[in-house]
Design a protein around this motif. Structure first.
Motif, PDB file in Angstrom:
ATOM      1  N   GLN A   1      -9.179   9.927  -5.420  1.00 45.28           N
ATOM      2  CA  GLN A   1      -9.744   8.801  -6.174  1.00 45.28           C
ATOM      3  C   GLN A   1      -8.642   7.877  -6.687  1.00 45.28           C
ATOM      4  O   GLN A   1      -8.781   6.651  -6.626  1.00 45.28           O
ATOM      5  N   ARG A   2      -7.539   8.436  -7.170  1.00 46.03           N
ATOM      6  CA  ARG A   2      -6.413   7.613  -7.633  1.00 46.03           C
ATOM      7  C   ARG A   2      -5.791   6.840  -6.464  1.00 46.03           C
ATOM      8  O   ARG A   2      -5.453   5.661  -6.612  1.00 46.03           O
TER       9      ARG A   2
ATOM     10  N   ILE B   1       0.838  -1.201   0.000  1.00 48.72           N
ATOM     11  CA  ILE B   1       0.000   0.000   0.000  1.00 48.72           C
ATOM     12  C   ILE B   1       0.872   1.248   0.000  1.00 48.72           C
ATOM     13  O   ILE B   1       0.622   2.191  -0.748  1.00 48.72           O
ATOM     14  N   ALA B   2       1.925   1.257   0.816  1.00 46.65           N
ATOM     15  CA  ALA B   2       2.829   2.416   0.853  1.00 46.65           C
ATOM     16  C   ALA B   2       3.458   2.643  -0.519  1.00 46.65           C
ATOM     17  O   ALA B   2       3.541   3.783  -0.994  1.00 46.65           O
ATOM     18  N   SER B   3       3.875   1.577  -1.175  1.00 43.90           N
ATOM     19  CA  SER B   3       4.466   1.681  -2.504  1.00 43.90           C
ATOM     20  C   SER B   3       3.440   2.187  -3.520  1.00 43.90           C
ATOM     21  O   SER B   3       3.748   3.044  -4.361  1.00 43.90           O
ATOM     22  N   GLY B   4       2.210   1.663  -3.444  1.00 44.65           N
ATOM     23  CA  GLY B   4       1.148   2.106  -4.354  1.00 44.65           C
ATOM     24  C   GLY B   4       0.795   3.565  -4.148  1.00 44.65           C
ATOM     25  O   GLY B   4       0.578   4.307  -5.115  1.00 44.65           O
ATOM     26  N   MET B   5       0.753   4.000  -2.887  1.00 45.44           N
ATOM     27  CA  MET B   5       0.455   5.405  -2.587  1.00 45.44           C
ATOM     28  C   MET B   5       1.572   6.297  -3.130  1.00 45.44           C
ATOM     29  O   MET B   5       1.319   7.352  -3.692  1.00 45.44           O
ATOM     30  N   LYS B   6       2.801   5.854  -2.974  1.00 46.29           N
ATOM     31  CA  LYS B   6       3.952   6.631  -3.452  1.00 46.29           C
ATOM     32  C   LYS B   6       3.931   6.723  -4.981  1.00 46.29           C
ATOM     33  O   LYS B   6       4.276   7.766  -5.538  1.00 46.29           O
ATOM     34  N   SER B   7       3.499   5.655  -5.650  1.00 46.98           N
ATOM     35  CA  SER B   7       3.402   5.686  -7.113  1.00 46.98           C
ATOM     36  C   SER B   7       2.323   6.663  -7.571  1.00 46.98           C
ATOM     37  O   SER B   7       2.486   7.363  -8.569  1.00 46.98           O
ATOM     38  N   ALA B   8       1.218   6.712  -6.844  1.00 47.82           N
ATOM     39  CA  ALA B   8       0.112   7.592  -7.215  1.00 47.82           C
ATOM     40  C   ALA B   8       0.370   9.041  -6.804  1.00 47.82           C
ATOM     41  O   ALA B   8      -0.137   9.973  -7.424  1.00 47.82           O
ATOM     42  N   PHE B   9       1.181   9.229  -5.758  1.00 47.31           N
ATOM     43  CA  PHE B   9       1.413  10.565  -5.197  1.00 47.31           C
ATOM     44  C   PHE B   9       2.784  10.580  -4.553  1.00 47.31           C
ATOM     45  O   PHE B   9       2.974  10.026  -3.473  1.00 47.31           O
ATOM     46  N   ASP B  10       3.722  11.192  -5.219  1.00 46.55           N
ATOM     47  CA  ASP B  10       5.118  11.136  -4.777  1.00 46.55           C
ATOM     48  C   ASP B  10       5.396  12.127  -3.648  1.00 46.55           C
ATOM     49  O   ASP B  10       6.123  13.103  -3.814  1.00 46.55           O
ATOM     50  N   ARG B  11       4.793  11.872  -2.516  1.00 49.82           N
ATOM     51  CA  ARG B  11       5.038  12.643  -1.299  1.00 49.82           C
ATOM     52  C   ARG B  11       5.349  11.667  -0.190  1.00 49.82           C
ATOM     53  O   ARG B  11       4.814  10.555  -0.143  1.00 49.82           O
ATOM     54  N   SER B  12       6.159  12.094   0.736  1.00 50.99           N
ATOM     55  CA  SER B  12       6.535  11.209   1.838  1.00 50.99           C
ATOM     56  C   SER B  12       5.569  11.351   3.008  1.00 50.99           C
ATOM     57  O   SER B  12       4.720  12.230   3.035  1.00 50.99           O
ATOM     58  N   GLY B  13       5.753  10.459   3.973  1.00 45.35           N
ATOM     59  CA  GLY B  13       4.988  10.529   5.208  1.00 45.35           C
ATOM     60  C   GLY B  13       3.515  10.247   5.024  1.00 45.35           C
ATOM     61  O   GLY B  13       3.119   9.411   4.209  1.00 45.35           O
ATOM     62  N   GLU B  14       2.733  10.997   5.747  1.00 42.97           N
ATOM     63  CA  GLU B  14       1.301  10.764   5.779  1.00 42.97           C
ATOM     64  C   GLU B  14       0.516  11.702   4.849  1.00 42.97           C
ATOM     65  O   GLU B  14      -0.687  11.872   5.037  1.00 42.97           O
TER      66      GLU B  14
END
Length: 187
Positions: free
Chosen positions: A122-123, A42-55
């Motif tokens: 949504q992404r 999930i962390a990797s998928g979130m980073k792919s969709a939105f290249d920001r760190s942390g929360e």
């Protein structure tokens, strides 16, 4: 502290470690492995969709299901410091994803997603769904129902506070879980 180790009998320490490891049942071990694997994906998928760190991604998700939150409540949900949360909101606002509005009581600022922030949300949620569906691939509908019931039982054991309930569900698809096993009332 390092000197304290010279007094440890390494045979006893090894035996204690083996007893701990061998005393863990398979289900407990598998749950730990699953939790870590899903969290990493999930962390990797979130980073792919939105290249920001942390929360930052979690902030976008939370503001989508609870628009108008104050910085203080968002800070608690994300378990961050107040200055760290303010800096994060500043960056999200600079990116055109979040906007500050006047709160009803006038003492705080109400945080809202912009249209661009809503599309990003949504992404992010789509990425999370894809990852979770992939993990459940090959499990029959009846098995999914049983697993869902068991997961609900496990989840009821986790929150320690009202805010912890929201922290656990910070990436959830809230409308999906109309019978949430850990409904929160803090936000």
């Amino acid at each position: 502290m390092r000197n304290a180790y010279k007094y440890v009998n390494h045979g006893i320490a090894t035996s204690m470690l083996y007893a701990y490891i061998s005393g863990m049942d398979r289900t407990t071990n598998l749950l730990g492995a699953l939790a870590l694997a899903i969290t990493d994906r999930i962390a990797s998928g979130m980073k792919s969709a939105f290249d920001r760190s942390g929360e930052s991604a979690a902030a976008i998700v939370v503001l989508g299901y609870a628009p108008g939150l104050s910085v203080e409540i968002l800070r608690q949900v994300l378990d961050r410091s107040h200055p760290g949360t303010v800096r994060m909101i500043d960056r999200l606002e600079e990116d055109g994803l979040v906007e500050r509005r006047e709160a009803e009581d006038g003492r705080a600022v109400a945080l809202h997603l912009t249209k661009k922030g809503g599309k990003l949300r949504q992404r992010l949620m789509g990425s999370r769904l894809d990852i979770l569906e992939e993990a459940l691939e090959g499990i029959a509908n009846e098995e999914r129902q049983v697993l869902g019931d068991l997961l609900a039982k496990v989840l009821t054991n986790l929150p320690e506070t009202e805010m912890a309930k929201h922290r656990i569900c910070r990436l959830c698809s809230v409308p999906t879980c109309s019978d949430c096993p850990i409904p929160g009332r803090a936000i």
